[in-house]
Design an enzyme around this catalytic site. Structure first.
Site, PDB file in Angstrom:
ATOM      1  N   ASP A  52       0.830  -1.204   0.000  1.00 40.72           N
ATOM      2  CA  ASP A  52       0.000   0.000   0.000  1.00 40.72           C
ATOM      3  C   ASP A  52       0.866   1.256   0.000  1.00 40.72           C
ATOM      4  OD1 ASP A  52       0.909  -0.137   2.617  1.00 40.72           O
ATOM      5  OD2 ASP A  52      -1.079  -0.249   3.530  1.00 40.72           O
ATOM      6  N   SER A  53       2.196   1.065   0.030  1.00 41.30           N
ATOM      7  CA  SER A  53       3.131   2.169  -0.186  1.00 41.30           C
ATOM      8  C   SER A  53       2.969   2.759  -1.583  1.00 41.30           C
ATOM      9  CB  SER A  53       4.577   1.703   0.018  1.00 41.30           C
ATOM     10  OG  SER A  53       4.818   0.480  -0.661  1.00 41.30           O
ATOM     11  N   LYS A 121      -1.281  -9.515   2.834  1.00 40.70           N
ATOM     12  CA  LYS A 121      -0.601  -9.091   4.060  1.00 40.70           C
ATOM     13  C   LYS A 121      -1.492  -8.129   4.834  1.00 40.70           C
ATOM     14  CE  LYS A 121       3.083  -6.241   4.022  1.00 40.70           C
ATOM     15  NZ  LYS A 121       2.641  -5.090   4.878  1.00 40.70           N
ATOM     16  N   GLU A 190       8.715  -4.246  11.161  1.00 42.37           N
ATOM     17  CA  GLU A 190       9.153  -2.939  10.680  1.00 42.37           C
ATOM     18  C   GLU A 190       9.611  -2.042  11.815  1.00 42.37           C
ATOM     19  OE1 GLU A 190       7.675   0.770   7.819  1.00 42.37           O
ATOM     20  OE2 GLU A 190       6.429  -1.016   8.033  1.00 42.37           O
TER      21      GLU A 190
END
Length: 272
Positions: A52-53, A121, A190
C-alpha cells in the site's frame, strides 16, 4: 545450519519456510506495475510485495491510508502479469479488514480472484486475529506485519522505532507467536530494535522479513523506489540506496530537452 542456496523455479509460501529452515535469507522488494515487476522478477527476488506504499510513491499521498481496494487490485494485476518466479503478496489496504472479519474475507477474496495474487498481508496482531483466521480458513495465505504499522500512523502520531519499551516488546513477541499459531506463513517486522527481531526470529518457525528490523531477520524488504534512489528526500537509517536514479533520470531528461530545443534530436539517422 546449512547456508546452501536452493534454486526455486517458482517461490511458494512453503519455499520461504524452507529457506528459513535452511539458513537462506529471503529477498523481498515492492513493485506496483508491469515493467518494474518484470525487472524485479528477472533478478530472482524471492517475494514481490504489492504494497500500500503505492499510495505514497505512485500516487503522491502523504500516508498509505487513501489507497483503495480497487487500486490495490489494479496494481497487483499489473504485477502478476509480469512474473514467472516470485511469490506475489498484496497488502490489504486500510479500512478493508480491521473491524469486520467478513469484510476482511471479502476483501482478500477480491484480491485473489481479480488480481491472481498468491497471498495477502495485514498489519496488526491480536486486534485483527479474527480477520486473519477468517481469511486463512478460506485457504488464502496470510503474511503478518508487526512493529511500525503505517496504517496506524494517526494512532501513534510518528514513524519512530516501535517496541523499544519492555511492555510493547512483550506484546510484539506475543503477537508474533499468535500469528504463527493461527497459520500465517511469515511476518514483516518494521522499525523495531535488532535484538527484538533476533528474539522473535529465534522464537518462531515462520520467517521474519525486516524493514528497519536489523540483520537478524530471516529476510529483508525495501521499497523499490527507495532502493533505486528514485526518491531522494526519504533517508531513514535502514535504507541502502543501490543507485541514484533520481539524478541519472534528471540528467537524461534534461539532455533530451536540450537536444529537442537545439534541433539535435532527432537526427538524420533517427527518422524514416
Amino acid at each position: 545450519m546449512s547456508t546452501a542456496k536452493k534454486e526455486y523455479k517458482r517461490v511458494t509460501v512453503k519455499s520461504l519456510v524452507d529457506m528459513k529452515k535452511n539458513g537462506e535469507k529471503i529477498s523481498m522488494l515492492t513493485a506496483y506495475d508491469y515493467s518494474m515487476a518484470k525487472i524485479v522478477d528477472a533478478a530472482n527476488v524471492d517475494v514481490i510485495l504489492v504494497g500500500d506504499s503505492a499510495s505514497n510513491v505512485m500516487a503522491g499521498h502523504e500516508t498509505t491510508l487513501p489507497i483503495t481496494l480497487d487500486q490495490m487490485i489494479y496494481h497487483a494485476s499489473s504485477v502478476i502479469r509480469a512474473i514467472d518466479r516470485a511469490l506475489v503478496v498484496v497488502d490489504l489496504p486500510f479500512g478493508t479488514y480491521q473491524s469486520d472479519p467478513k469484510k476482511a474475507l471479502h476483501s482478500a477474496i477480491r484480491i485473489m480472484k481479480e488480481s491472481g495474487a498468491h497471498a495477502v498481508k495485514l498489519e496488526g496482531g491480536e486486534e485483527i486475529k479474527e480477520s486473519i483466521k477468517k481469511i486463512l480458513n478460506a485457504g488464502i495465505p496470510v503474511m503478518g506485519h508487526l512493529g511500525l504499522t503505517p496504517q496506524s500512523i494517526y494512532k501513534f502520531g510518528t514513524y519512530t522505532v516501535r517496541a523499544k519499551e519492555e511492555e510493547e516488546a512483550e506484546q510484539l513477541m506475543k503477537d508474533a507467536k499468535m500469528l504463527e499459531k493461527i497459520g500465517c506463513f511469515g511476518i514483516v517486522v518494521e522499525k523495531i530494535p535488532a535484538e527484538l527481531t533476533k528474539a522473535v526470529s529465534e522464537s518462531i518457525s515462520i520467517p521474519t522479513i525486516g524493514i528497519g528490523g536489523g540483520k537478524h531477520a530471516d529476510g529483508q524488504v525495501l521499497v523499490i523506489h527507495d532502493l533505486l534512489g528514485m526518491t531522494h528526500e526519504f533517508n531513514p537509517r535502514f535504507l541502502r540506496r543501490y543507485m541514484n536514479l533520481y539524478e541519472e533520470m534528471s540528467t537524461a531528461i534534461s539532455n533530451y530537452v536540450d537536444d529537442v530545443k537545439s534541433r539535435d534530436f532527432p537526427n538524420d539517422e533517427e527518422q524514416y
